[in-house]
Design an enzyme around this catalytic site. Structure first.
Site, PDB file in Angstrom:
ATOM      1  N   ASN A 157      11.634   1.270 -12.116  1.00 47.54           N
ATOM      2  CA  ASN A 157      11.372   2.250 -11.057  1.00 47.54           C
ATOM      3  C   ASN A 157      12.191   1.827  -9.848  1.00 47.54           C
ATOM      4  OD1 ASN A 157      10.407   3.882  -9.053  1.00 47.54           O
ATOM      5  ND2 ASN A 157       8.292   3.095  -9.100  1.00 47.54           N
ATOM      6  N   LYS A 205      12.617   3.326  -7.129  1.00 42.53           N
ATOM      7  CA  LYS A 205      12.034   3.775  -5.861  1.00 42.53           C
ATOM      8  C   LYS A 205      13.125   4.400  -4.982  1.00 42.53           C
ATOM      9  CE  LYS A 205       8.336   0.482  -6.566  1.00 42.53           C
ATOM     10  NZ  LYS A 205       7.325  -0.395  -6.025  1.00 42.53           N
ATOM     11  N   HIS A 230       2.258   7.334  -8.922  1.00 43.96           N
ATOM     12  CA  HIS A 230       2.498   5.966  -8.445  1.00 43.96           C
ATOM     13  C   HIS A 230       1.662   5.716  -7.187  1.00 43.96           C
ATOM     14  CE1 HIS A 230       4.505   2.450  -6.824  1.00 43.96           C
ATOM     15  NE2 HIS A 230       4.943   2.243  -8.043  1.00 43.96           N
ATOM     16  N   GLU A 275       2.349   4.411  -4.488  1.00 39.16           N
ATOM     17  CA  GLU A 275       3.036   4.765  -3.236  1.00 39.16           C
ATOM     18  C   GLU A 275       2.937   6.267  -2.977  1.00 39.16           C
ATOM     19  OE1 GLU A 275       6.691   2.792  -4.290  1.00 39.16           O
ATOM     20  OE2 GLU A 275       5.639   0.885  -4.147  1.00 39.16           O
ATOM     21  N   GLU A 314      -0.901  -0.577 -12.666  1.00 39.35           N
ATOM     22  CA  GLU A 314      -0.255  -1.274 -11.561  1.00 39.35           C
ATOM     23  C   GLU A 314      -1.287  -1.611 -10.490  1.00 39.35           C
ATOM     24  OE1 GLU A 314       4.260  -0.340 -11.555  1.00 39.35           O
ATOM     25  OE2 GLU A 314       3.260   1.072 -10.251  1.00 39.35           O
ATOM     26  N   GLY A 369       5.169  -5.292  -5.157  1.00 37.37           N
ATOM     27  CA  GLY A 369       6.097  -5.705  -4.103  1.00 37.37           C
ATOM     28  C   GLY A 369       5.610  -6.877  -3.281  1.00 37.37           C
ATOM     29  N   SER A 413       5.166  -6.813  -9.483  1.00 33.46           N
ATOM     30  CA  SER A 413       5.873  -8.099  -9.388  1.00 33.46           C
ATOM     31  C   SER A 413       6.177  -8.712 -10.757  1.00 33.46           C
ATOM     32  CB  SER A 413       5.100  -9.076  -8.497  1.00 33.46           C
ATOM     33  OG  SER A 413       4.967  -8.552  -7.179  1.00 33.46           O
TER      34      SER A 413
HETATM   35  P1  13P Z   1       7.496  -4.406  -7.971  1.00 34.59           P
HETATM   36  O1  13P Z   1       7.980  -4.810  -9.356  1.00 34.59           O
HETATM   37  O2  13P Z   1       8.603  -4.408  -6.949  1.00 34.59           O
HETATM   38  O3  13P Z   1       6.269  -5.147  -7.573  1.00 34.59           O
HETATM   39  O4  13P Z   1       7.085  -2.855  -8.103  1.00 34.59           O
HETATM   40  C1  13P Z   1       6.248  -2.483  -9.132  1.00 34.59           C
HETATM   41  C2  13P Z   1       6.168  -1.010  -9.139  1.00 34.59           C
HETATM   42  O5  13P Z   1       5.601  -0.417  -8.243  1.00 34.59           O
HETATM   43  C3  13P Z   1       6.806  -0.288 -10.242  1.00 34.59           C
HETATM   44  O6  13P Z   1       6.454   1.046 -10.251  1.00 34.59           O
END
Ligand code: 13P
Length: 246
Positions: free
Chosen positions: A9, A11, A94, A96, A165, A171, A210
């Site tokens: 992803n 982002k 997601h 976010e 997740e 992150g 992560s």
């Molecule tokens: P990170 O791997 O940067 O923690 O992000 C995970 C994520 O949100 C994947 O959709």
């Protein structure tokens, strides 16, 4: 057995030109576990990605899709357009999107149904926030999110991927331990089984938060974990290689 899936992803990273460059590097990598490798660039980079992926076994995913076929939804993108571009998978719900853009379990469900109707395979994200884990209600939260997201999916459940997740692990450099992730994913699979019966055994459930070259092997060794949804560690070929070839 469920085929492993490693999805990146990206982002809000990688312009169309940067997307093309990263894909050219990814195409040179091996895939020793025979995983389905998926890249999910920004919407504006999807066309460049589709072009760069021609003839490659890497699959293309989007990061969101709207639930309406078309209409007055400024800034959104419909499933038919993604399909036309050659997109196969789409991340939906997601954290976010839930946190910054007001997505709810209900709109996630509507988006899932729209994606499936267009022939896209949703990667449906669920996960608890830290407070919920500390209160011991993780399984309740993720099972509810899963059940609502998958309302009325019916036989199309076979085309759905779920990503667990934990929000506190995204992150932050904090990862759920392999045991924690496995246990929560088992609960999610149980929720799918409640509704869809034995088809639950054919639904791939990914871990995200992560995940990187260092922890991918131990996470993937868990029986319930079928793959990863990778943020930061999917943004360079070198880092993503370590996850793909876990
Ligand atoms: P990170 O791997 O940067 O923690 O992000 C995970 C994520 O949100 C994947 O959709």
């Amino acid at each position: 057995m469920r085929k492993p899936m490693i999805a990146g992803n990206w982002k809000m990273n990688k312009t169309p030109a940067e997307t093309k460059a990263l894909i050219e590097d990814l195409k040179k990598l091996g895939n020793k576990n025979g995983a389905d490798v998926v890249v999910c660039p920004m919407t504006v980079s999807l066309a460049a990605a589709a072009e760069a992926l021609k003839g490659s076994e890497i699959h293309l995913g989007a990061q969101n899709v709207h639930f309406a076929d078309h209409g007055a939804y400024t800034g959104e993108c419909n499933a038919a357009s993604l399909k036309e571009l050659g997109v196969e998978y789409v991340i939906i719900g997601h954290s976010e999107r839930r946190q910054y853009f007001g997505e709810t379990d209900e709109t996630v469900n509507q988006r899932v149904l729209a994606a499936l109707a267009a022939g896209l395979k949703p990667i449906v994200c669920v996960g608890e926030v830290l407070n919920e884990r500390q209160q011991g209600i993780t399984n309740e939260i993720v099972c509810k999110q899963t059940k609502v997201a998958l309302l009325n999916v019916g036989e199309q459940i076979e085309n759905v991927i779920v990503a667990y997740e934990p929000v506190w692990a995204i992150g932050t450099g904090l990862t759920a331990t392999p045991d924690q992730a496995n246990e929560t994913i088992a609960a999610i699979r149980g929720a799918i089984r409640d509704v869809f019966g034995d088809a639950a055994d054919r639904v791939r459930i990914l871990y995200g938060g992560s995940m990187n070259a260092k922890n991918a092997h131990d996470l993937m060794a868990q029986p319930e974990i079928d793959g990863g949804l990778i943020g930061g560690a999917s943004l360079s070929a070198e880092k993503f290689d370590g996850v793909i070839n876990f």
